[in-house]
Enzyme design. Sequence first.
Site, PDB file in Angstrom:
ATOM      1  N   LYS A 271       0.824  -1.219   0.000  1.00  0.00           N
ATOM      2  CA  LYS A 271       0.000   0.000   0.000  1.00  0.00           C
ATOM      3  C   LYS A 271       0.853   1.262   0.000  1.00  0.00           C
ATOM      4  O   LYS A 271       0.390   2.317  -0.415  1.00  0.00           O
ATOM      5  CB  LYS A 271      -0.948  -0.015   1.194  1.00  0.00           C
ATOM      6  CG  LYS A 271      -1.991  -1.115   1.071  1.00  0.00           C
ATOM      7  CD  LYS A 271      -3.010  -1.087   2.181  1.00  0.00           C
ATOM      8  CE  LYS A 271      -4.088  -2.138   1.967  1.00  0.00           C
ATOM      9  NZ  LYS A 271      -3.584  -3.516   2.160  1.00  0.00           N
TER      10      LYS A 271
HETATM   11  C1  LIG Z   1      -4.155  -4.595   1.553  1.00  0.00           C
HETATM   12  C2  LIG Z   1      -3.300  -5.811   1.369  1.00  0.00           C
HETATM   13  C3  LIG Z   1      -3.640  -6.827   0.450  1.00  0.00           C
HETATM   14  C4  LIG Z   1      -4.914  -6.821  -0.361  1.00  0.00           C
HETATM   15  O1  LIG Z   1      -5.021  -5.727  -1.209  1.00  0.00           O
HETATM   16  P1  LIG Z   1      -6.309  -5.569  -2.169  1.00  0.00           P
HETATM   17  O2  LIG Z   1      -6.471  -4.098  -2.337  1.00  0.00           O
HETATM   18  O3  LIG Z   1      -7.423  -6.233  -1.479  1.00  0.00           O
HETATM   19  O4  LIG Z   1      -5.946  -6.214  -3.436  1.00  0.00           O
HETATM   20  C5  LIG Z   1      -2.769  -7.897   0.303  1.00  0.00           C
HETATM   21  N1  LIG Z   1      -1.646  -7.993   1.035  1.00  0.00           N
HETATM   22  C6  LIG Z   1      -1.285  -7.050   1.937  1.00  0.00           C
HETATM   23  C7  LIG Z   1      -0.044  -7.239   2.734  1.00  0.00           C
HETATM   24  C8  LIG Z   1      -2.087  -5.928   2.128  1.00  0.00           C
HETATM   25  O5  LIG Z   1      -1.729  -4.985   3.027  1.00  0.00           O
END
Ligand SMILES: *Cc1c(COP(=O)(O)O)cnc(C)c1O
Length: 462
Positions: free
Chosen positions: A108
């Site tokens: 993110k």
């Molecule tokens: C937020 C997150 C995801 C999932 O992201 P999506 O937006 O649902 O595709 C996967 N792995 C980690 C470590 C995350 O923080």
Amino acid sequence: MKYVSTRGGAPALGFRETLLAGLASDGGLYVPDAWPSIRHGASDAPFARRAAEIMGGFVDGEIPQPILEALCSEAFSSFRDPLVAPLRELGENRWLLELFHGPTLAFKDVALQFIGRIFDHVLTQRGERITVVGATSGDTGSAAIDGVKSCRNVEMVILYPKGRISEVQRRQMTTIDSGNVHAVAVDGTFDDCQDLVKAMFNDAPFRERHRLSAVNSINWARVMAQVVYYFTAIEQLHAVESTPVSFSVPTGNFGNVLSGWIARHLGANVGHLIVGSNSNDILTRFLETQSMTASRVVATMSPSMDIQVSSNFERLLFEMNSRDGRATARQMADFRSSGSLSVTSEQFGRWIRPVFRGQRCNDADTLSMISRMHREHGVLVDPHTAVGLVATEACAEPDEPVVTLATAHPAKFADAVERATGLRPALPDHLGDLMTRTERFVELANDLATVQGFVASVSATR
Ligand SMILES: *Cc1c(COP(=O)(O)O)cnc(C)c1O
């Protein structure tokens, strides 16, 4: 270029307005009214330059290209690896794309480090200030806080459920020494936190008085920023004109994998998109049954994918409906009332079957994948990445090149990694003193008036 709502009932906006709006006023999600054309080619350009080129197609001149490039440069210089999103080979035709070299150790950061800067730039230009309010069950909150900690025009309040997130996750939020961010421990669950945030947004006078805004995963700019690494991964592999490269994506909200779909739609040499779900398998059930059915959330070892509804799927649904906003709005309304949504066989055969594969994975399989990766390749992977690797193994042909997205650093989920391998991954140097830093947070009751009172006292317009 204008941005239109997937539900067809909100005004079309330019890029900057779309960025600040987040959700459309009709409840839909913004998408570009036409897809830009993006050059794909062998490129030695640094990640930040490629990011500015690729996102420039969507920003469409609303931010001058040299400024966009400067914002990208600044955002991506906070990553510990100079490549920002480096590949690691895992044997024949298999790679990991390491997206966890940002400040909070999860993918993110790629979008939120950029969003913090671009928000502040646009707000400065307009002479405005906003109050970003959000709820977090862990990863999103820390990445969002880190992204806006230096913004002059953003105050941020993040609610988290007291005593229900890991110590590393909490400390990543509470040890940021920046006057404009406020971590709030709510005496309640994550759902309580989300309900409080929703109630504040639904209170129109309050929302307007304090200029509330959100940076959650439905913000178009997050999806846009994630498109970049699908292009750069293929370019790093010098695979722009060879066999298409498939991507395996551990996902819950369909955000990251939607970005992959957009890259493919824009002509990136992407083969299949492989969806990895944990036991919250709404997406893999959809791939099996053509129908999206909500069910209860169960807690797993990959908590950032513990979600009930994959909100970003609506953007693909809009395409599947030939961009008919009314039809999409009807389907979403049905989904809200009945908890279920189906697409036709024609839609499924045209949009889904040729592109998507999927596999679900429980905690036991997650642990054994973590252990196998360590045994066979000497690599420690986090539980989210392991879910992606299980899906790669189940869905890919041996001669199919596949990049699995590594979405978190193993040290962020050290307990699971230790359970699987006996080794406890160390936090990177910049977080080495995380457990001894001073924490700063506010504790509030699970009560709307109390939380609103706090938000008003710190808001950007107080
Ligand atoms: C937020 C997150 C995801 C999932 O992201 P999506 O937006 O649902 O595709 C996967 N792995 C980690 C470590 C995350 O923080």
